[in-house]
Design a protein around this motif. Structure first.
Motif, PDB file in Angstrom:
ATOM      1  N   PRO A 195      83.395   0.370 -21.396  1.00 40.65           N
ATOM      2  CA  PRO A 195      82.865  -0.318 -22.575  1.00 40.65           C
ATOM      3  C   PRO A 195      81.395   0.009 -22.801  1.00 40.65           C
ATOM      4  CG  PRO A 195      83.071  -1.841 -20.740  1.00 40.65           C
ATOM      5  CD  PRO A 195      83.723  -0.565 -20.302  1.00 40.65           C
ATOM      6  N   GLY A 196      80.945  -0.186 -24.037  1.00 42.38           N
ATOM      7  CA  GLY A 196      79.553   0.104 -24.346  1.00 42.38           C
ATOM      8  C   GLY A 196      79.304   0.102 -25.839  1.00 42.38           C
ATOM      9  N   PRO A 197      78.118   0.535 -26.265  1.00 45.09           N
ATOM     10  CA  PRO A 197      77.769   0.482 -27.682  1.00 45.09           C
ATOM     11  C   PRO A 197      78.361   1.635 -28.484  1.00 45.09           C
ATOM     12  CG  PRO A 197      75.927   1.326 -26.416  1.00 45.09           C
ATOM     13  CD  PRO A 197      76.989   0.956 -25.423  1.00 45.09           C
ATOM     14  N   VAL A 198      78.723   1.342 -29.713  1.00 43.43           N
ATOM     15  CA  VAL A 198      79.189   2.329 -30.690  1.00 43.43           C
ATOM     16  C   VAL A 198      78.309   2.183 -31.926  1.00 43.43           C
ATOM     17  CG1 VAL A 198      81.056   2.864 -32.301  1.00 43.43           C
ATOM     18  CG2 VAL A 198      81.564   2.526 -29.878  1.00 43.43           C
ATOM     19  N   HIS A 199      77.914   3.307 -32.510  1.00 44.17           N
ATOM     20  CA  HIS A 199      77.001   3.291 -33.656  1.00 44.17           C
ATOM     21  C   HIS A 199      77.690   3.860 -34.883  1.00 44.17           C
ATOM     22  CE1 HIS A 199      73.094   5.035 -35.632  1.00 44.17           C
ATOM     23  NE2 HIS A 199      73.520   3.955 -36.253  1.00 44.17           N
ATOM     24  N   LEU A 200      77.807   3.026 -35.923  1.00 48.05           N
ATOM     25  CA  LEU A 200      78.285   3.475 -37.223  1.00 48.05           C
ATOM     26  C   LEU A 200      77.110   3.439 -38.191  1.00 48.05           C
ATOM     27  CD1 LEU A 200      81.686   1.563 -37.611  1.00 48.05           C
ATOM     28  CD2 LEU A 200      81.246   3.776 -36.533  1.00 48.05           C
ATOM     29  N   ASN A 201      76.754   4.589 -38.764  1.00 50.58           N
ATOM     30  CA  ASN A 201      75.672   4.665 -39.734  1.00 50.58           C
ATOM     31  C   ASN A 201      76.281   4.690 -41.132  1.00 50.58           C
ATOM     32  OD1 ASN A 201      72.761   4.886 -40.100  1.00 50.58           O
ATOM     33  ND2 ASN A 201      73.177   6.895 -40.982  1.00 50.58           N
ATOM     34  N   LEU A 202      75.929   3.682 -41.959  1.00 51.30           N
ATOM     35  CA  LEU A 202      76.598   3.474 -43.242  1.00 51.30           C
ATOM     36  C   LEU A 202      75.599   3.661 -44.383  1.00 51.30           C
ATOM     37  CD1 LEU A 202      77.910   0.586 -41.399  1.00 51.30           C
ATOM     38  CD2 LEU A 202      79.613   1.629 -42.867  1.00 51.30           C
ATOM     39  N   ALA A 203      75.756   4.761 -45.117  1.00 49.47           N
ATOM     40  CA  ALA A 203      74.864   5.052 -46.246  1.00 49.47           C
ATOM     41  C   ALA A 203      75.418   4.395 -47.507  1.00 49.47           C
ATOM     42  CB  ALA A 203      74.738   6.556 -46.438  1.00 49.47           C
ATOM     43  N   PHE A 204      74.600   3.610 -48.173  1.00 44.14           N
ATOM     44  CA  PHE A 204      75.024   2.901 -49.387  1.00 44.14           C
ATOM     45  C   PHE A 204      74.185   3.347 -50.588  1.00 44.14           C
ATOM     46  CE2 PHE A 204      76.066  -0.501 -46.153  1.00 44.14           C
ATOM     47  CZ  PHE A 204      77.438  -0.393 -46.287  1.00 44.14           C
ATOM     48  N   ARG A 205      74.868   3.648 -51.688  1.00 43.88           N
ATOM     49  CA  ARG A 205      74.182   3.818 -52.971  1.00 43.88           C
ATOM     50  C   ARG A 205      74.180   2.478 -53.710  1.00 43.88           C
ATOM     51  NH1 ARG A 205      77.304   8.937 -53.400  1.00 43.88           N
ATOM     52  NH2 ARG A 205      75.852  10.634 -52.972  1.00 43.88           N
ATOM     53  N   GLU A 206      73.212   2.282 -54.573  1.00 44.11           N
ATOM     54  CA  GLU A 206      73.217   1.097 -55.414  1.00 44.11           C
ATOM     55  C   GLU A 206      74.337   1.210 -56.447  1.00 44.11           C
ATOM     56  OE1 GLU A 206      69.276   0.662 -56.963  1.00 44.11           O
ATOM     57  OE2 GLU A 206      68.448   0.095 -55.012  1.00 44.11           O
ATOM     58  N   PRO A 207      74.905   0.086 -56.885  1.00 45.05           N
ATOM     59  CA  PRO A 207      74.497  -1.293 -56.615  1.00 45.05           C
ATOM     60  C   PRO A 207      74.927  -1.763 -55.226  1.00 45.05           C
ATOM     61  CG  PRO A 207      76.425  -1.287 -58.033  1.00 45.05           C
ATOM     62  CD  PRO A 207      76.010   0.155 -57.870  1.00 45.05           C
ATOM     63  N   LEU A 208      74.138  -2.690 -54.674  1.00 45.73           N
ATOM     64  CA  LEU A 208      74.355  -3.168 -53.311  1.00 45.73           C
ATOM     65  C   LEU A 208      74.987  -4.553 -53.267  1.00 45.73           C
ATOM     66  CD1 LEU A 208      70.918  -2.057 -51.803  1.00 45.73           C
ATOM     67  CD2 LEU A 208      73.104  -0.844 -51.662  1.00 45.73           C
ATOM     68  N   ILE A 209      75.128  -5.204 -54.411  1.00 43.69           N
ATOM     69  CA  ILE A 209      75.739  -6.537 -54.442  1.00 43.69           C
ATOM     70  C   ILE A 209      76.967  -6.490 -55.338  1.00 43.69           C
ATOM     71  CG2 ILE A 209      73.538  -7.676 -54.008  1.00 43.69           C
ATOM     72  CD1 ILE A 209      73.424  -8.392 -56.957  1.00 43.69           C
ATOM     73  N   VAL A 255      78.086  -3.066 -22.004  1.00 40.61           N
ATOM     74  CA  VAL A 255      78.317  -4.200 -22.903  1.00 40.61           C
ATOM     75  C   VAL A 255      78.885  -3.683 -24.220  1.00 40.61           C
ATOM     76  CG1 VAL A 255      77.236  -6.069 -24.209  1.00 40.61           C
ATOM     77  CG2 VAL A 255      76.484  -5.576 -21.875  1.00 40.61           C
ATOM     78  N   PRO A 256      80.027  -4.218 -24.674  1.00 40.28           N
ATOM     79  CA  PRO A 256      80.639  -3.726 -25.920  1.00 40.28           C
ATOM     80  C   PRO A 256      79.873  -4.188 -27.147  1.00 40.28           C
ATOM     81  CG  PRO A 256      81.907  -5.556 -25.051  1.00 40.28           C
ATOM     82  CD  PRO A 256      80.841  -5.271 -24.032  1.00 40.28           C
ATOM     83  N   LEU A 257      79.315  -3.256 -27.889  1.00 39.64           N
ATOM     84  CA  LEU A 257      78.466  -3.571 -29.031  1.00 39.64           C
ATOM     85  C   LEU A 257      78.825  -2.637 -30.176  1.00 39.64           C
ATOM     86  CD1 LEU A 257      76.157  -5.680 -29.154  1.00 39.64           C
ATOM     87  CD2 LEU A 257      74.553  -3.782 -28.882  1.00 39.64           C
ATOM     88  N   LEU A 258      78.949  -3.195 -31.380  1.00 42.06           N
ATOM     89  CA  LEU A 258      79.204  -2.407 -32.590  1.00 42.06           C
ATOM     90  C   LEU A 258      77.941  -2.450 -33.444  1.00 42.06           C
ATOM     91  CD1 LEU A 258      82.784  -3.738 -33.360  1.00 42.06           C
ATOM     92  CD2 LEU A 258      82.217  -1.374 -32.817  1.00 42.06           C
ATOM     93  N   VAL A 259      77.187  -1.367 -33.444  1.00 44.71           N
ATOM     94  CA  VAL A 259      75.915  -1.307 -34.155  1.00 44.71           C
ATOM     95  C   VAL A 259      76.168  -0.703 -35.539  1.00 44.71           C
ATOM     96  CG1 VAL A 259      73.541  -0.490 -34.086  1.00 44.71           C
ATOM     97  CG2 VAL A 259      74.756  -0.987 -31.944  1.00 44.71           C
ATOM     98  N   LEU A 260      75.983  -1.511 -36.568  1.00 46.10           N
ATOM     99  CA  LEU A 260      76.214  -1.082 -37.942  1.00 46.10           C
ATOM    100  C   LEU A 260      74.863  -0.990 -38.649  1.00 46.10           C
ATOM    101  CD1 LEU A 260      79.193  -3.481 -38.822  1.00 46.10           C
ATOM    102  CD2 LEU A 260      79.266  -1.299 -37.605  1.00 46.10           C
ATOM    103  N   THR A 261      74.347   0.217 -38.786  1.00 50.23           N
ATOM    104  CA  THR A 261      73.050   0.401 -39.432  1.00 50.23           C
ATOM    105  C   THR A 261      73.262   0.870 -40.867  1.00 50.23           C
ATOM    106  OG1 THR A 261      72.902   2.656 -38.562  1.00 50.23           O
ATOM    107  CG2 THR A 261      71.854   0.919 -37.284  1.00 50.23           C
ATOM    108  N   ALA A 262      72.697   0.143 -41.813  1.00 52.43           N
ATOM    109  CA  ALA A 262      72.715   0.601 -43.201  1.00 52.43           C
ATOM    110  C   ALA A 262      71.711   1.738 -43.355  1.00 52.43           C
ATOM    111  CB  ALA A 262      72.358  -0.549 -44.139  1.00 52.43           C
ATOM    112  N   ASP A 263      71.968   2.617 -44.312  1.00 47.31           N
ATOM    113  CA  ASP A 263      71.112   3.794 -44.483  1.00 47.31           C
ATOM    114  C   ASP A 263      71.006   4.140 -45.967  1.00 47.31           C
ATOM    115  OD1 ASP A 263      69.497   5.933 -43.907  1.00 47.31           O
ATOM    116  OD2 ASP A 263      71.011   7.057 -42.765  1.00 47.31           O
TER     117      ASP A 263
END
Length: 551
Positions: free
Chosen positions: A163-177, A95-103
């Motif tokens: 097809p299948g899942p892909v994982h992008l790990n996205l590290a964010f510094r503040e500010p977040l908005i 199953v095609p899935l784009l997993v976007l995890t904030a870090d």
């Protein structure tokens, strides 16, 4: 513009340019830049769920039915870990899935900061590709990196070969908005319409030529592709078609719907050893079928890509991306034999079920029969899919789906809801009570969220019915507590907690009426586990008697 907002805005825009239409969000703080960007993009249909596991399986349903990548977003920490079961299912079932995890950024890792775990390659080998995106910075070259990265992630998830899942790990510094400053050191837009990077597929290679024979069989399991083409070829060659419900090939004059019982009759299986079997997808429901596959003279497995192919019996003699089924000279004695046995076994199955009252295989048969054309039927991974496999008559006009990659019972209410949201027509699900209770949070749908037109048919036998058909049932001491696991839950109260309309089916004849309605709703069917075991035994005995009378 701060870097977190810039990256999220560009990433969401590029994913939409590639083809993403749906984003599923489990709310959190560190993922705020992604959430705000998705909410602001009018081209996106956003789905918000408070439970990460429910969110992830909702995305599975959306992506499975639409057959295009769906973006799944969460905050850092255990939120990302709760995606893992769905990632495994997406991996196993393609199953095609784009997993976007904030870090958290690197300086907060291994410091005891809240909601901070090691998210690098969190899902291990269960993803097609992983990328630690890196903390965004305001410097030239970042936009090209982010957009090309989005294109690569989308295309790797889509396949099409694998097809299948892909994982992008996205590290964010503040500010977040957003900070109200739109300036950036380089243009953020993607130029002309269309993706930043365009992917081109090579033309398909010439297919493998299967040995010509009249004694061939086409077997179709879950996840099969190009099904109609192969069914048509099998029809020209005079081959019977043995299709699991989710294989999509249980229709037409060559469909053998009672194959489980035919091949469970030793005399029939011995007399019908094929010269060639061509397998599409992942057959896994019938033990008699899997045992019989080992006896084929030639077993050709058709797979979408060389990286993975389904061969649980280790009986494949050839594996190919495309196979050509030739027409061989000879009469149709082989096919007539299969069809005669099918008619006899089908009559025996229907006779047993017609006399059984409100039993689980009858509910499965009658539900599949009652659904209108252009319906979607999502099936539970334990007994419901097996009851459909053994009891469902051939028919057209209904699309059947199930999570048969890892075949777990988790997240199935949410998966069914996601599939319904992606389906253009009425949707239904056939689930067991433990499966339903395992994902009752799937009924929690906020008042501003898109609502699926989904009728959940829940078979309630107060426990794990499949174990009554397994050797564990011979252990009367521990059986009921550690296998039967009665729960005693009144499902009407579970439905009421989320405002989901609930109907208790009083008679099997009332099923068509009970299915009517719109939006999320539940039909509960109460059954007895011991009676269910007796009906399955009667089906086996009656069909074997009918088939043996022909031999």
């Amino acid at each position: 513009m701060n870097p977190a907002t810039a990256l999220s805005t560009v990433l969401v825009d590029e994913l939409v340019r590639c083809g993403v239409t749906d984003v599923v969000l489990a709310p959190g703080s560190r993922s705020a830049p992604l959430a705000i960007a998705a909410h602001a993009d009018s081209r996106i249909r956003l789905h918000v769920r408070v439970d990460e596991r429910s969110a992830s399986f909702l995305a599975i349903g959306l992506a499975r039915r639409s057959q295009r990548p769906v973006a799944l977003v969460c905050t850092s920490g255990t939120a990302a870990a709760n995606f893992h079961p769905a990632v495994i299912e997406a991996h196993e079932s393609g199953v095609p899935l784009l997993v976007l995890t904030a870090d958290r950024p690197p300086e907060l890792r291994d410091t005891g900061a809240s909601q901070t775990i090691d998210q690098v390659k969190l899902y291990g080998s269960s993803v097609r590709w992983f990328c630690e995106v890196g903390v965004p910075e305001e410097r030239p070259g970042q936009v090209a990196y982010w957009r090309s990265l989005a294109c690569r992630a989308y295309q790797r998830a889509l396949g099409p070969a694998d097809p299948g899942p892909v994982h992008l790990n996205l590290a964010f510094r503040e500010p977040l908005i957003p900070d109200g400053d739109p300036s950036w050191c380089e243009p953020l837009d993607g130029g002309p319409a269309g993706p930043w990077v365009r992917f081109r597929l090579a033309p398909p290679s010439v297919g493998l030529h299967v040995p010509a024979t009249r004694r061939g069989v086409l077997v179709v399991g879950d996840g099969a592709v190009n099904v109609r083409r192969y069914v048509a070829a099998a029809g020209m060659a005079g081959w019977p078609v043995l299709s699991e419900p989710t294989g999509g090939a249980r229709y037409g004059d060559h469909a053998i719907s009672a194959y489980h019982f035919l091949l469970g009759t030793p005399e029939f299986a011995d007399a019908h050893v094929p010269d060639v079997v061509v397998t599409l997808g992942r057959p896994s429901l019938s033990r008699p079928l899997l045992s019989w596959l080992k006896r084929a003279g030639e077993h050709v497995v058709v797979t979408a890509g060389a990286a993975r192919w389904p061969d649980p019996t280790r009986s494949a003699t050839q594996v190919a991306e495309v196979a050509e089924i030739p027409v061989a000279p000879g009469d149709d004695t082989w096919l007539r034999s299969w069809r005669s046995a099918e008619a006899a076994a089908r009559e025996a199955v229907d006779a047993v079920l017609d006399d059984s009252g409100t039993t689980e295989p009858r509910v499965a048969r009658d539900l599949a029969e009652a659904l209108p054309n252009n319906s979607l039927l999502f099936c539970g991974s334990s007994m419901p899919i097996r009851d459909l496999d053994q009891a469902m008559r051939p028919r057209r006009g209904v699309r059947l789906m199930a999570n048969r990659g890892a075949s777990g019972i988790d997240g199935l209410v949410s998966t069914a809801a996601g599939a319904a949201l992606a389906h253009n027509g009425p949707s239904y699900a056939l689930l067991g009570d433990l499966t339903f209770l395992h994902d009752q949070n799937g009924l929690i749908i906020g008042p501003r969220e898109p609502r699926p037109d989904l009728c959940l048919v829940v078979v309630n036998n107060d426990g794990g019915g499949i174990f009554s058909l397994l050797p564990q049932a011979a252990l009367p001491g521990p059986f009921e507590r550690v296998f039967g696991t009665p729960h005693g839950v009144d499902l009407s109260y579970v439905a009421a907690a989320t405002g989901t309309p609930h109907t208790l089916l009083s008679s099997i004849g009332d099923l068509p009426k009970a299915l009517r309605g719109e939006g999320p709703r539940m039909v509960e069917v109460r059954t007895d586990r011991e009676e269910n075991a007796r009906v399955h035994a009667a089906l086996r005995e009656s069909t074997q008697k009918a088939v043996r009378a022909l031999l």
